[in-house]
Design an enzyme around this catalytic site. Structure first.
Site, PDB file in Angstrom:
ATOM      1  N   HIS A 107      20.912  -7.994   6.167  1.00 41.53           N
ATOM      2  CA  HIS A 107      21.060  -8.060   4.714  1.00 41.53           C
ATOM      3  C   HIS A 107      21.750  -6.820   4.140  1.00 41.53           C
ATOM      4  O   HIS A 107      22.112  -6.806   2.958  1.00 41.53           O
ATOM      5  CB  HIS A 107      19.706  -8.290   4.021  1.00 41.53           C
ATOM      6  CG  HIS A 107      18.782  -7.121   4.017  1.00 41.53           C
ATOM      7  ND1 HIS A 107      17.746  -6.955   4.908  1.00 41.53           N
ATOM      8  CD2 HIS A 107      18.714  -6.039   3.196  1.00 41.53           C
ATOM      9  CE1 HIS A 107      17.089  -5.844   4.642  1.00 41.53           C
ATOM     10  NE2 HIS A 107      17.657  -5.269   3.607  1.00 41.53           N
ATOM     11  N   ASP A 137      17.523 -10.875  10.888  1.00 43.67           N
ATOM     12  CA  ASP A 137      17.870  -9.766   9.995  1.00 43.67           C
ATOM     13  C   ASP A 137      18.252  -8.511  10.772  1.00 43.67           C
ATOM     14  O   ASP A 137      17.860  -7.398  10.415  1.00 43.67           O
ATOM     15  CB  ASP A 137      16.728  -9.462   9.012  1.00 43.67           C
ATOM     16  CG  ASP A 137      17.203  -8.644   7.814  1.00 43.67           C
ATOM     17  OD1 ASP A 137      18.420  -8.635   7.555  1.00 43.67           O
ATOM     18  OD2 ASP A 137      16.366  -8.005   7.156  1.00 43.67           O
ATOM     19  N   SER A 213      16.258   0.210   4.152  1.00 45.90           N
ATOM     20  CA  SER A 213      16.521  -0.916   5.040  1.00 45.90           C
ATOM     21  C   SER A 213      17.501  -0.532   6.135  1.00 45.90           C
ATOM     22  O   SER A 213      18.566   0.031   5.865  1.00 45.90           O
ATOM     23  CB  SER A 213      17.092  -2.094   4.249  1.00 45.90           C
ATOM     24  OG  SER A 213      16.130  -2.647   3.393  1.00 45.90           O
TER      25      SER A 213
END
Length: 464
Positions: A107, A137, A213
């Site tokens: 992402h 992911d 992230s």
């Protein structure tokens, strides 16, 4: 009175001293100045240079529709004036090889047209995604022209225990490289409460915020135990509940990227399972809830090849207990296709030890793309007969058959169909093969009736 008080004090001191002596290996609360001054800085100095900042951008098209936001009609009426805009994302990544392999989240960099990677020492590289998987992911980047980079070694994430100290390193909110500390709060986390839902995550209370992230979760030995991926929060900021992708899955992604794979290939289970709760355990005669029950098996499933059937229980895989349906898929995904692993199960109520051959979903190399040629509304569809590989890719039912949509072009693009839709009927004719669809598409009709299966829901539409 004074004598009694003195004796009581000596007894307390004696018990305290003997407790310290008898349990010297038990972790103690820091008490002395030297203990209080203990620092994570040696671990940070060793690991921080391997964590990078990632700046990604991609061009996206936005279409205006009067039905935007409508839960039903927005599925079918998506046309409208298109305009392009640049979408930017900020995240982190971890260097896993000296020659420039970096692991991050899908992402963060997935579908990005431009990726800029900045190292802790301010060096900058252009990055390119060489292997990515949206469902997991995870994305692997190659840094252009990089060599001699500080790579972070990977730990065995199965060796983690709840309570282990960990550090989260990343670039939250773009403020610069930041380190936060915490513990492992939970293992094998999955479920609808977790952003992403699927998978088997490490839970930590180390502060993770937007921008973290793709960053590193490291242990006290300076090894990567996970890739920070999401948080559970109502405010959008850290609430002490963060999740990381285990290093063992990162290792398999890295192995495949180094081998030149451009698409992540994982062993196929070909089964649907159900977690064993107390009621199920009692019905199966188990002492306690453990493992997962096989609910449905595809005829080509490797589990079916071992003689397992619906109602049998998978207890462990490759020596690790299977805790949930998501955990079974995770256990398979960290193993290479073509290998064989030990499987512990209850078959017809009897414990058995079996050897499971790990295979990719059949049909991945046999998918025959068929473009529907017609002047009618079905013209431009690209479809294929359903195979286990397409069932796995689009999350179709194990019982699915017939024809699945791979792409909608031309006239068919205006129907609001989506990739993965299964074409069930056209003009009341059942569609079982791509050839059936091609034949009916060539017919002339003033009204077209389509029945489509989307995620288990039947959608019916009329097209003039």
């Amino acid at each position: 009175m004074k004598r009694s008080a003195l004796i009581a004090a000596l007894l307390v001191f004696s018990v305290s001293t003997s407790a310290r002596t008898g349990f010297a290996q038990v972790p103690q609360v820091p008490e002395t100045r030297a203990e209080i001054q203990l620092s994570f800085s040696p671990v940070v100095k060793e690991t921080a240079p391997s964590v990078v900042n990632i700046y990604a951008s991609r061009v996206v098209e936005e279409r205006f529709s009067p039905f935007a936001g409508d839960p039903f009609f927005s599925q079918f009426f998506r046309s409208g004036p298109a305009r392009q805009r640049v979408q930017r994302s900020l995240g982190s990544g971890v260097i896993v090889s000296e020659d420039g392999l970096v692991v991050s989240n899908y992402h963060v960099v997935g579908e990005a047209s431009d990726i800029r990677v900045v190292l802790a020492d301010k060096r900058e590289y252009k990055g390119e995604v060489i292997l990515a998987d949206k469902e997991a992911d995870v994305a692997v980047l190659r840094l252009d022209g990089a060599s001699g980079l500080p790579a972070l070694p990977l730990a065995d994430s199965d060796a983690l225990e709840v309570g282990d100290l960990v550090l989260a390193i990343g670039n939250p909110f773009g403020v610069g490289q930041t380190v936060s500390s915490g513990i492992v709060s939970g293992l094998a986390r999955s479920g609808s409460a977790i952003p992403g839902g699927a998978g088997s995550y490490i839970q930590t209370d180390a502060a993770i915020n937007p921008g973290n992230s793709g960053g590193a979760l490291v242990d006290m030995s300076g090894r990567l135990v996970g890739i920070n991926t999401s948080i559970l929060s109502r405010s959008g900021g850290s609430n002490g509940i963060g999740f990381a992708i285990p290093a063992n899955l990162v290792r398999e992604f890295t192995r495949q990227a180094e081998a030149g794979q451009t698409r992540f290939i994982h062993p196929w289970s070909g089964v649907t399972t159900q977690a064993v709760d107390d009621a199920v355990a009692e019905a199966l005669g188990l002492d306690r809830p453990e493992g997962v029950v096989l609910a449905e098996l595809h005829p080509q499933s490797p589990f079916a090849a071992l003689g397992l059937t619906a109602g049998d229980v998978i207890m462990s895989l490759d020596g690790q207990p299977v805790l949930s349906p998501s955990d079974l898929e995770y256990r398979l995904s960290i193993l290479p296709v073509g290998s064989k692993v030990k499987l512990s199960a209850l078959r017809a109520g009897e414990p058995v030890e079996l050897e499971l051959s790990l295979i990719a979903a059949p049909g991945s190399e046999e998918t025959q793309r068929v473009e529907i040629r017609s002047s009618g509304p079905l013209g431009g569809m690209v479809v294929a007969d359903v195979t286990p590989a397409l069932i796995d890719e689009y999350g179709l039912s194990l019982k699915a058959s017939g024809v699945v949509l791979l792409e909608a072009q031309g006239a068919s693009a205006r129907l609001g169909l989506q990739r993965g839709d299964r074409i069930v009927e056209v003009n009341n004719m059942e569609i079982t093969t791509a050839e059936d669809l091609q034949k009916v598409a060539r017919q002339r009709s003033s009204m077209w009736l389509l029945t489509v299966d989307r995620g288990g829901r039947l959608l019916r539409m009329r097209v003039r």
